[in-house]
Design an enzyme around this catalytic site. Structure first.
Site, PDB file in Angstrom:
ATOM      1  N   GLU A  12       1.244  -1.308  -0.287  1.00  0.00           N
ATOM      2  CA  GLU A  12      -0.240   0.183   0.276  1.00  0.00           C
ATOM      3  C   GLU A  12       0.719   1.549  -0.095  1.00  0.00           C
ATOM      4  O   GLU A  12       1.632   1.090   0.713  1.00  0.00           O
ATOM      5  CB  GLU A  12      -1.038  -0.212   1.509  1.00  0.00           C
ATOM      6  CG  GLU A  12      -1.433   1.196   1.343  1.00  0.00           C
ATOM      7  CD  GLU A  12      -2.523   1.379   2.266  1.00  0.00           C
ATOM      8  OE1 GLU A  12      -3.410   0.289   2.449  1.00  0.00           O
ATOM      9  OE2 GLU A  12      -2.233   2.364   2.952  1.00  0.00           O
ATOM     10  N   GLY A  49     -15.536   4.765   4.363  1.00  0.00           N
ATOM     11  CA  GLY A  49     -13.821   5.892   4.860  1.00  0.00           C
ATOM     12  C   GLY A  49     -14.189   6.424   6.578  1.00  0.00           C
ATOM     13  O   GLY A  49     -15.475   5.746   6.596  1.00  0.00           O
TER      14      GLY A  49
HETATM   15  P1  FAD Z   1     -18.301  -0.556   6.169  1.00  0.00           P
HETATM   16  O1  FAD Z   1     -17.837  -1.783   6.457  1.00  0.00           O
HETATM   17  O2  FAD Z   1     -18.729   0.367   5.515  1.00  0.00           O
HETATM   18  O3  FAD Z   1     -18.519  -0.556   8.370  1.00  0.00           O
HETATM   19  C1  FAD Z   1     -18.063   0.320   8.935  1.00  0.00           C
HETATM   20  C2  FAD Z   1     -18.911  -0.058  10.259  1.00  0.00           C
HETATM   21  O4  FAD Z   1     -20.498   0.386  10.278  1.00  0.00           O
HETATM   22  C3  FAD Z   1     -18.475  -1.269  10.889  1.00  0.00           C
HETATM   23  O5  FAD Z   1     -18.298  -0.831  11.962  1.00  0.00           O
HETATM   24  C4  FAD Z   1     -19.418  -2.372  10.552  1.00  0.00           C
HETATM   25  O6  FAD Z   1     -19.874  -3.310  11.452  1.00  0.00           O
HETATM   26  C5  FAD Z   1     -20.715  -1.215  10.135  1.00  0.00           C
HETATM   27  N1  FAD Z   1     -21.971  -1.875   9.097  1.00  0.00           N
HETATM   28  C6  FAD Z   1     -21.619  -1.555   7.739  1.00  0.00           C
HETATM   29  N2  FAD Z   1     -22.471  -2.373   7.586  1.00  0.00           N
HETATM   30  C7  FAD Z   1     -23.925  -2.046   8.346  1.00  0.00           C
HETATM   31  C8  FAD Z   1     -25.145  -1.975   8.165  1.00  0.00           C
HETATM   32  N3  FAD Z   1     -25.727  -2.247   7.561  1.00  0.00           N
HETATM   33  N4  FAD Z   1     -25.903  -1.290   8.813  1.00  0.00           N
HETATM   34  C9  FAD Z   1     -24.991  -0.833  10.926  1.00  0.00           C
HETATM   35  N5  FAD Z   1     -24.233  -1.335  10.276  1.00  0.00           N
HETATM   36  C10 FAD Z   1     -22.555  -1.656   9.453  1.00  0.00           C
HETATM   37  N6  FAD Z   1      -9.593   5.253   4.373  1.00  0.00           N
HETATM   38  C11 FAD Z   1      -9.676   6.117   3.537  1.00  0.00           C
HETATM   39  O7  FAD Z   1     -10.765   7.841   3.594  1.00  0.00           O
HETATM   40  N7  FAD Z   1      -8.340   5.763   2.354  1.00  0.00           N
HETATM   41  C12 FAD Z   1      -8.181   5.081   2.342  1.00  0.00           C
HETATM   42  O8  FAD Z   1      -7.746   5.156   1.225  1.00  0.00           O
HETATM   43  C13 FAD Z   1      -8.612   4.094   3.033  1.00  0.00           C
HETATM   44  N8  FAD Z   1      -7.669   2.937   2.732  1.00  0.00           N
HETATM   45  C14 FAD Z   1      -8.297   2.225   3.483  1.00  0.00           C
HETATM   46  C15 FAD Z   1      -7.111   0.639   3.626  1.00  0.00           C
HETATM   47  C16 FAD Z   1      -7.753  -0.206   4.250  1.00  0.00           C
HETATM   48  C17 FAD Z   1      -6.595  -1.891   4.463  1.00  0.00           C
HETATM   49  C18 FAD Z   1      -8.245  -0.600   5.927  1.00  0.00           C
HETATM   50  C19 FAD Z   1      -8.743  -1.464   6.540  1.00  0.00           C
HETATM   51  C20 FAD Z   1      -8.973   1.054   6.186  1.00  0.00           C
HETATM   52  C21 FAD Z   1      -8.844   2.048   4.838  1.00  0.00           C
HETATM   53  N9  FAD Z   1      -9.776   3.207   5.540  1.00  0.00           N
HETATM   54  C22 FAD Z   1      -9.301   4.198   4.347  1.00  0.00           C
HETATM   55  C23 FAD Z   1     -10.147   3.528   6.502  1.00  0.00           C
HETATM   56  C24 FAD Z   1     -11.521   3.304   6.363  1.00  0.00           C
HETATM   57  O9  FAD Z   1     -12.225   3.860   5.578  1.00  0.00           O
HETATM   58  C25 FAD Z   1     -12.294   2.827   8.033  1.00  0.00           C
HETATM   59  O10 FAD Z   1     -12.050   1.961   8.408  1.00  0.00           O
HETATM   60  C26 FAD Z   1     -13.463   3.308   7.882  1.00  0.00           C
HETATM   61  O11 FAD Z   1     -13.988   3.604   9.361  1.00  0.00           O
HETATM   62  C27 FAD Z   1     -14.380   1.424   7.677  1.00  0.00           C
HETATM   63  O12 FAD Z   1     -14.485   1.557   6.460  1.00  0.00           O
HETATM   64  P2  FAD Z   1     -15.513  -0.072   5.800  1.00  0.00           P
HETATM   65  O13 FAD Z   1     -15.105   0.077   4.478  1.00  0.00           O
HETATM   66  O14 FAD Z   1     -14.015  -0.914   6.896  1.00  0.00           O
HETATM   67  O15 FAD Z   1     -16.413   0.262   6.766  1.00  0.00           O
END
Ligand code: FAD
Length: 284
Positions: A10, A103
């Site tokens: 990354e 995000g």
């Molecule tokens: P989600 O999968 O949407 O989950 C977020 C939360 O919502 C979790 O607690 C989940 O349990 C809950 N949830 C999901 N679906 C539901 C539903 N239907 N109802 C109720 N609750 C729900 N951030 C950036 O801004 N830019 C980046 O480039 C970036 N790169 C990353 C790369 C990696 C490998 C990782 C692990 C994280 C990265 N992040 C980045 C950070 C990421 O955006 C955050 O960790 C964010 O808080 C969660 O993203 P997610 O896509 O996992 O969210």
């Protein structure tokens, strides 16, 4: 015959006031290590400017260095129109691998309400053409999740909707990964899970990271910080050794892949790659 383990990196774009050229040397050196892909983070906020930068860097990785790029895409602060624009830009530049993310929530970047979760973005991406979709996962549970079970259920949703590869948040205790992997298997999540490994080479970095993601720190790790934290060279060597040790153990336990959070540091990535290439079955 050794089993070949997937290996990816990354990187992040330069600060807005720095020229794109400032990362060229770093990208060239990382590309020379021939990872299976390099993912480029996306700085959320500021309209779609972050997407343009991620797109430009991903395209360079592909065209100048022959590396498969993966573009990160966070959705919570964007409208459907903005995401459509970014995806069209990715596609026009030949970028078809997307790490679909929610995000982080921030008072500086109000949510736009078109996308609440990464799973909704995955749904949307699938309406926008042929993309290969990856998603994030959290061995120590996402900090906002109601429970570990709930988090796993939502992870399953991301896979059911089309995420075909997962990358974990960083962790320092491999047992948390093994427990998580077992739980995924029981929940019917059967896509490859790449372990996110962050080589911690200075104390400042770990304080920031842990406050951001809440990773637990094993005693072996904190002893390193206490003993070598004030000695930059020793800390760097110990951080590299710790990451190598994690990777060796993960490979021995059949991990699908290693995703190295390089922090744009080719020296550290090179030392780790040299140490683990044979173990990951990557020597020709
Ligand atoms: P989600 O999968 O949407 O989950 C977020 C939360 O919502 C979790 O607690 C989940 O349990 C809950 N949830 C999901 N679906 C539901 C539903 N239907 N109802 C109720 N609750 C729900 N951030 C950036 O801004 N830019 C980046 O480039 C970036 N790169 C990353 C790369 C990696 C490998 C990782 C692990 C994280 C990265 N992040 C980045 C950070 C990421 O955006 C955050 O960790 C964010 O808080 C969660 O993203 P997610 O896509 O996992 O969210």
């Amino acid at each position: 015959m050794a089993h070949k383990t997937f290996y990816s990196f990354e990187v992040f774009p330069p600060k807005p006031d720095a020229p794109v050229e400032s990362v060229s040397r770093c990208f060239a050196q990382l590309s020379a290590l021939r990872p299976d892909f390099i993912s480029v983070t996306y700085g959320a906020g500021g309209g779609t400017a972050g997407g343009k930068l991620t797109c430009e860097l991903a395209q360079r990785l592909k065209e100048e260095y022959g590396i498969r790029p993966v573009a990160h895409l966070p959705c919570i602060s964007y409208t459907k129109e903005e995401i459509t624009e970014v995806l069209a830009d990715f596609r026009a530049h030949g970028i078809t691998d997307i790490l679909a993310l929610r995000g982080d929530k921030s008072p500086d970047r109000p949510a736009k309400n078109d996308f609440r979760y990464a799973s909704e973005l995955i749904d949307f991406i699938r309406t926008q053409g042929e993309f290969h979709i990856l998603a994030a996962c959290y061995p120590e549970v996402h900090p906002e999740a109601r429970s570990a079970e709930d988090d796993l259920r939502h992870l399953r949703e991301k896979v059911d909707k089309g995420a075909s590869r997962l990358i974990t948040q960083l962790f320092f205790d491999n047992m948390t990964f093994y427990t998580f992997r077992e739980r995924c298997d029981k929940a019917g999540i059967r896509v490859p899970i790449e372990a996110g490994i962050m080589p911690v080479v200075n104390v400042r970095q770990i304080q920031r990271m842990v406050s951001l993601c809440g990773a637990s720190l094993p005693r072996k790790f904190t002893a390193i910080m206490q003993r070598f934290g004030q000695d930059p060279e020793a800390m760097r060597d110990a951080g590299i050794a710790y990451a190598v040790d994690q990777i060796v153990d993960l490979a021995a336990n059949g991990v699908d892949g290693i995703h190295l959070y390089t922090m744009n540091d080719p020296y550290v990535a090179q030392r780790i790659t040299e140490a683990v290439s044979g173990i990951l079955g990557r020597r020709s």
